[in-house]
Motif scaffolding. Structure first.
Motif, short mmCIF file in Angstrom:
data_model
loop_
_atom_site.label_atom_id
_atom_site.label_comp_id
_atom_site.label_asym_id
_atom_site.label_seq_id
_atom_site.Cartn_x
_atom_site.Cartn_y
_atom_site.Cartn_z
N PRO A 211 -18.72 -15.28 -27.98
CA PRO A 211 -19.56 -16.15 -28.83
C PRO A 211 -19.09 -16.38 -30.21
O PRO A 211 -18.60 -15.70 -30.90
N GLU A 212 -19.45 -17.69 -30.86
CA GLU A 212 -19.06 -18.04 -31.91
C GLU A 212 -19.61 -16.99 -33.10
O GLU A 212 -20.76 -16.35 -32.96
N GLY A 213 -18.87 -16.47 -33.92
CA GLY A 213 -19.29 -15.56 -35.04
C GLY A 213 -19.02 -14.16 -34.65
O GLY A 213 -19.23 -13.22 -35.34
N ALA A 214 -18.60 -13.78 -33.28
CA ALA A 214 -18.09 -12.65 -33.06
C ALA A 214 -16.99 -12.04 -33.87
O ALA A 214 -15.99 -12.87 -34.44
N TRP A 215 -17.03 -10.67 -34.08
CA TRP A 215 -15.81 -10.17 -34.67
C TRP A 215 -15.16 -9.42 -33.64
O TRP A 215 -15.59 -8.61 -32.90
N VAL A 216 -13.79 -9.36 -33.76
CA VAL A 216 -12.65 -8.56 -32.87
C VAL A 216 -12.03 -7.80 -34.13
O VAL A 216 -11.21 -8.15 -34.96
N VAL A 217 -12.18 -6.53 -34.02
CA VAL A 217 -11.65 -5.30 -35.01
C VAL A 217 -10.32 -4.73 -34.35
O VAL A 217 -10.69 -3.81 -33.20
N LEU A 218 -9.21 -4.69 -34.74
CA LEU A 218 -8.29 -3.93 -34.13
C LEU A 218 -7.78 -2.74 -35.16
O LEU A 218 -7.58 -3.13 -36.30
N ILE A 219 -8.06 -1.60 -34.56
CA ILE A 219 -7.96 -0.37 -35.54
C ILE A 219 -6.44 0.02 -35.51
O ILE A 219 -5.91 0.21 -34.16
N SER A 220 -5.65 0.15 -36.33
CA SER A 220 -4.36 0.13 -36.44
C SER A 220 -3.94 1.50 -37.16
O SER A 220 -4.70 2.47 -37.01
N SER A 221 -3.06 1.65 -38.12
CA SER A 221 -2.73 2.80 -38.52
C SER A 221 -1.86 2.55 -39.79
O SER A 221 -1.18 1.65 -39.92
N GLY A 222 -1.97 3.69 -40.80
CA GLY A 222 -1.20 3.24 -42.00
C GLY A 222 0.32 3.18 -41.93
O GLY A 222 1.11 2.85 -42.47
N ALA A 223 0.62 4.04 -40.50
CA ALA A 223 2.02 3.95 -39.90
C ALA A 223 2.42 2.48 -39.86
O ALA A 223 4.03 2.33 -40.06
N ALA A 224 1.73 1.45 -39.64
CA ALA A 224 2.23 0.02 -39.34
C ALA A 224 2.80 -0.28 -40.82
O ALA A 224 3.59 -1.17 -40.66
N LEU A 225 2.70 0.37 -42.03
CA LEU A 225 2.93 -0.16 -43.18
C LEU A 225 4.15 0.72 -43.79
O LEU A 225 5.32 0.19 -44.12
N ALA A 226 4.13 2.15 -43.21
CA ALA A 226 5.02 2.87 -44.19
C ALA A 226 6.12 3.48 -42.87
O ALA A 226 7.01 4.38 -43.40
N GLY A 227 5.81 3.24 -41.44
CA GLY A 227 6.55 3.97 -40.53
C GLY A 227 6.36 5.34 -40.44
O GLY A 227 5.36 5.88 -40.81
N SER A 228 6.74 5.89 -39.39
CA SER A 228 6.25 7.36 -38.64
C SER A 228 7.44 7.64 -37.97
O SER A 228 7.67 7.44 -36.95
N PRO A 229 8.56 8.45 -38.64
CA PRO A 229 9.74 8.63 -37.91
C PRO A 229 9.83 9.58 -36.87
O PRO A 229 10.42 9.77 -36.26
N LEU A 230 8.59 10.52 -36.62
CA LEU A 230 8.55 11.32 -35.50
C LEU A 230 7.73 11.03 -34.54
O LEU A 230 7.27 11.76 -33.56
#
Length: 191
Positions: free
Chosen positions: A123-142
């Motif tokens: 419906p119009e006005g609905a929110w879709v929120v995707l929960i990501s991670s700080g790793a999306a910005l800084a990486g996560s080598p392990l």
């Protein structure tokens, strides 16, 4: 305190961790909440511990999952925080299957549900929120492909917002980037 009385909320990955906390907050603030997860046991515990929660057990990576969820409850707020635990090993010790686990889960869920939100549409006005991670910005080598998968979830939210705008659907897509990005730029630690 945010009042959600009269709002419907679906939380994919709602049986544990951040998803469970979002379910609890939604119920306590008056929303009708449907928690979606793979395992029935944790969902049953959630119902016992958070009265008023509705539950649906299914694999959110399945292409048909969004239709099944939206047939149970058409959300005003859709929160996508389900996914797989990433491996905890250096890159050279991982198989491709371990490396790609978050692509086959987290990204696949984001893809299917955002596509359905746009094509059904919500419906119009609905929110879709995707929960990501700080790793999306800084990486996560392990954690193998985790950081790239989490960044792709943010891209999917951004692409979906552009499509909603182009189609005039009035949907609002949010990725973790907006919250993390402002904190990152201001010098605060991303978590």
């Amino acid at each position: 305190m945010l009042r959600l009385t009269g709002k419907t909320m679906v939380v994919v990955g709602g049986s544990r961790g951040v998803g469970r906390r979002i379910v609890e907050a939604g119920v306590h603030n008056g929303a009708q909440v449907l928690a979606v997860a793979r395992q029935e046991g944790p969902l049953q515990r959630l119902v016992e511990e958070v009265p008023g929660t509705e539950i649906l057990s299914l694999d959110a990576t399945d292409e048909g999952a969004p239709a099944k969820v939206f047939d149970v409850l058409q959300p005003d707020i859709l929160v996508l925080c389900g996914g797989a635990f990433p491996p905890a090993a250096p890159l050279y010790m991982q198989s491709w299957r371990e490396f790609g686990v978050n692509w086959e889960n987290d990204v696949k869920i984001a893809f299917h549900f955002c596509k359905a939100a746009l094509s059904r549409p919500l419906p119009e006005g609905a929110w879709v929120v995707l929960i990501s991670s700080g790793a999306a910005l800084a990486g996560s080598p392990l954690t193998g492909g985790y950081a790239g998968a989490k960044r792709t979830q943010i891209f999917i939210a951004n692409y979906s917002q552009k499509e909603s705008d182009r189609l005039g659907l009035g949907l609002r897509f949010y990725g973790a980037r907006s919250a993390y990005h402002s904190r990152y730029r201001s010098g605060q630690v991303c978590s």
